[in-house]
Design a protein around this motif. Structure first.
Motif, short mmCIF file in Angstrom:
data_model
loop_
_atom_site.label_atom_id
_atom_site.label_comp_id
_atom_site.label_asym_id
_atom_site.label_seq_id
_atom_site.Cartn_x
_atom_site.Cartn_y
_atom_site.Cartn_z
N MET A 1 -16.87 -36.69 -9.98
CA MET A 1 -17.18 -36.03 -10.24
C MET A 1 -17.82 -34.76 -8.53
O MET A 1 -18.72 -35.29 -8.55
CB MET A 1 -17.91 -35.70 -11.49
CG MET A 1 -18.61 -34.13 -11.29
SD MET A 1 -19.59 -34.01 -13.42
CE MET A 1 -20.77 -35.35 -13.14
N THR A 2 -16.67 -33.91 -8.64
CA THR A 2 -17.22 -33.35 -7.21
C THR A 2 -18.35 -31.54 -7.63
O THR A 2 -17.16 -30.93 -8.08
CB THR A 2 -16.50 -32.35 -6.61
OG1 THR A 2 -15.35 -34.32 -6.62
CG2 THR A 2 -16.46 -32.42 -4.99
N LEU A 3 -19.23 -31.90 -7.36
CA LEU A 3 -19.61 -29.63 -7.12
C LEU A 3 -19.13 -29.17 -5.70
O LEU A 3 -18.38 -29.58 -5.71
CB LEU A 3 -21.37 -30.47 -6.58
CG LEU A 3 -21.83 -31.28 -7.61
CD1 LEU A 3 -23.61 -31.32 -7.36
CD2 LEU A 3 -22.23 -31.22 -9.22
N ASP A 4 -19.31 -27.63 -6.40
CA ASP A 4 -18.45 -26.81 -5.59
C ASP A 4 -19.41 -26.99 -4.86
O ASP A 4 -20.89 -27.47 -4.19
CB ASP A 4 -19.13 -25.16 -6.04
CG ASP A 4 -20.06 -24.77 -6.80
OD1 ASP A 4 -21.03 -25.48 -5.92
OD2 ASP A 4 -20.33 -23.96 -7.80
N PRO A 5 -19.26 -26.15 -3.72
CA PRO A 5 -19.69 -26.04 -2.17
C PRO A 5 -21.35 -25.50 -2.56
O PRO A 5 -21.83 -25.99 -1.60
CB PRO A 5 -19.15 -24.57 -1.42
CG PRO A 5 -17.52 -24.41 -2.19
CD PRO A 5 -17.93 -25.09 -3.69
N GLN A 6 -21.62 -25.02 -2.80
CA GLN A 6 -23.59 -24.86 -3.92
C GLN A 6 -23.77 -25.79 -4.24
O GLN A 6 -24.61 -25.74 -4.91
CB GLN A 6 -22.90 -23.33 -4.35
CG GLN A 6 -23.08 -22.07 -3.29
CD GLN A 6 -21.71 -21.42 -3.33
OE1 GLN A 6 -20.94 -22.13 -4.50
NE2 GLN A 6 -21.04 -21.30 -2.26
N GLY A 7 -23.15 -26.96 -4.72
CA GLY A 7 -23.29 -27.70 -5.82
C GLY A 7 -24.23 -27.56 -7.50
O GLY A 7 -25.06 -27.95 -7.59
N ASN A 8 -23.42 -26.46 -7.50
CA ASN A 8 -23.89 -25.38 -9.41
C ASN A 8 -23.65 -26.63 -10.00
O ASN A 8 -23.62 -26.77 -10.91
CB ASN A 8 -24.08 -24.26 -9.04
CG ASN A 8 -24.69 -24.09 -8.30
OD1 ASN A 8 -26.07 -23.93 -7.70
ND2 ASN A 8 -24.42 -22.70 -7.43
N PRO A 10 -19.83 -28.92 -11.64
CA PRO A 10 -17.99 -29.58 -10.96
C PRO A 10 -17.08 -28.54 -10.76
O PRO A 10 -17.20 -27.78 -11.62
CB PRO A 10 -18.21 -30.85 -12.72
CG PRO A 10 -18.77 -30.55 -12.72
CD PRO A 10 -19.34 -29.08 -12.93
N GLU A 11 -16.16 -29.28 -9.81
CA GLU A 11 -14.64 -28.02 -9.97
C GLU A 11 -13.74 -28.17 -10.99
O GLU A 11 -13.36 -27.09 -10.30
CB GLU A 11 -14.67 -28.77 -8.07
CG GLU A 11 -14.21 -29.89 -8.03
CD GLU A 11 -13.56 -30.51 -7.06
OE1 GLU A 11 -12.27 -31.62 -7.14
OE2 GLU A 11 -14.17 -30.50 -6.19
N ASP A 12 -13.81 -28.64 -11.66
CA ASP A 12 -13.32 -28.99 -12.71
C ASP A 12 -13.55 -28.51 -14.26
O ASP A 12 -13.15 -28.73 -15.00
CB ASP A 12 -12.45 -30.52 -12.99
CG ASP A 12 -13.45 -31.43 -13.17
OD1 ASP A 12 -14.73 -31.17 -13.23
OD2 ASP A 12 -13.49 -32.71 -13.89
N LEU A 13 -14.72 -28.40 -13.91
CA LEU A 13 -15.98 -26.80 -15.10
C LEU A 13 -14.41 -25.67 -15.87
O LEU A 13 -14.49 -25.82 -16.73
CB LEU A 13 -17.08 -26.15 -14.52
CG LEU A 13 -17.87 -25.86 -15.49
CD1 LEU A 13 -18.05 -26.49 -17.08
CD2 LEU A 13 -18.70 -25.12 -14.96
N SER A 14 -13.84 -24.92 -14.78
CA SER A 14 -13.06 -23.73 -15.24
C SER A 14 -11.73 -24.76 -16.17
O SER A 14 -11.59 -24.10 -16.81
CB SER A 14 -12.57 -23.45 -13.96
OG SER A 14 -11.58 -22.36 -14.82
N HIS A 15 -11.19 -25.76 -15.38
CA HIS A 15 -10.27 -26.35 -16.56
C HIS A 15 -10.99 -27.06 -17.43
O HIS A 15 -9.70 -26.98 -18.80
CB HIS A 15 -9.65 -27.99 -15.37
CG HIS A 15 -8.65 -28.58 -16.20
ND1 HIS A 15 -8.40 -29.56 -15.92
CD2 HIS A 15 -7.89 -27.73 -17.30
CE1 HIS A 15 -7.73 -30.04 -16.59
NE2 HIS A 15 -6.86 -28.61 -17.17
N ALA A 16 -11.63 -27.29 -17.69
CA ALA A 16 -12.67 -28.40 -18.96
C ALA A 16 -12.94 -26.77 -20.53
O ALA A 16 -12.17 -27.05 -21.16
CB ALA A 16 -13.95 -28.24 -18.87
N GLY A 17 -13.09 -25.98 -19.28
CA GLY A 17 -13.80 -24.74 -19.93
C GLY A 17 -12.13 -23.51 -21.04
O GLY A 17 -12.17 -23.52 -22.18
#
Length: 89
Positions: A1-8, A10-17
């Motif tokens: 699980m990778t965080l976005d550049p601001q660390g807020n 995971p980059e896959d949050l949009s996909h999961a949503g």
């Protein structure tokens, strides 16, 4: 699980949503009551968090959700949906 550049988040949050939104849409189309859909999703989310996160992290997620309710953020979401895309589910 990778965080976005601001660390807020995971980059896959949009996909999961998006996947979750489709699952909700499908269950509603099948005639499952919104409270049952919501309860099942919440139960599944809590189970996943319990298996993969420390208690403190779970508490932070839940505190963030509660803050969204208390601040009126969810009320605004309902109002926006009612004005734009029809009745909230």
């Amino acid at each position: 699980m990778t965080l976005d550049p601001q660390g807020n988040a995971p980059e896959d949050l949009s996909h999961a949503g998006s996947v979750t939104d489709k699952a909700i849409e499908y269950m509603i189309e099948q005639g499952i009551a919104p409270i049952s859909v919501a309860s099942a999703l919440l139960g599944g989310a809590l189970g996943l968090m319990a298996r993969t996160m420390e208690d403190r992290a779970i508490a932070r997620v839940l505190q963030s959700a509660l803050a969204s309710v208390e601040s009126g953020e969810l009320h605004e979401m309902r109002r926006s949906q009612a004005e734009g895309a029809g009745p909230a589910q």
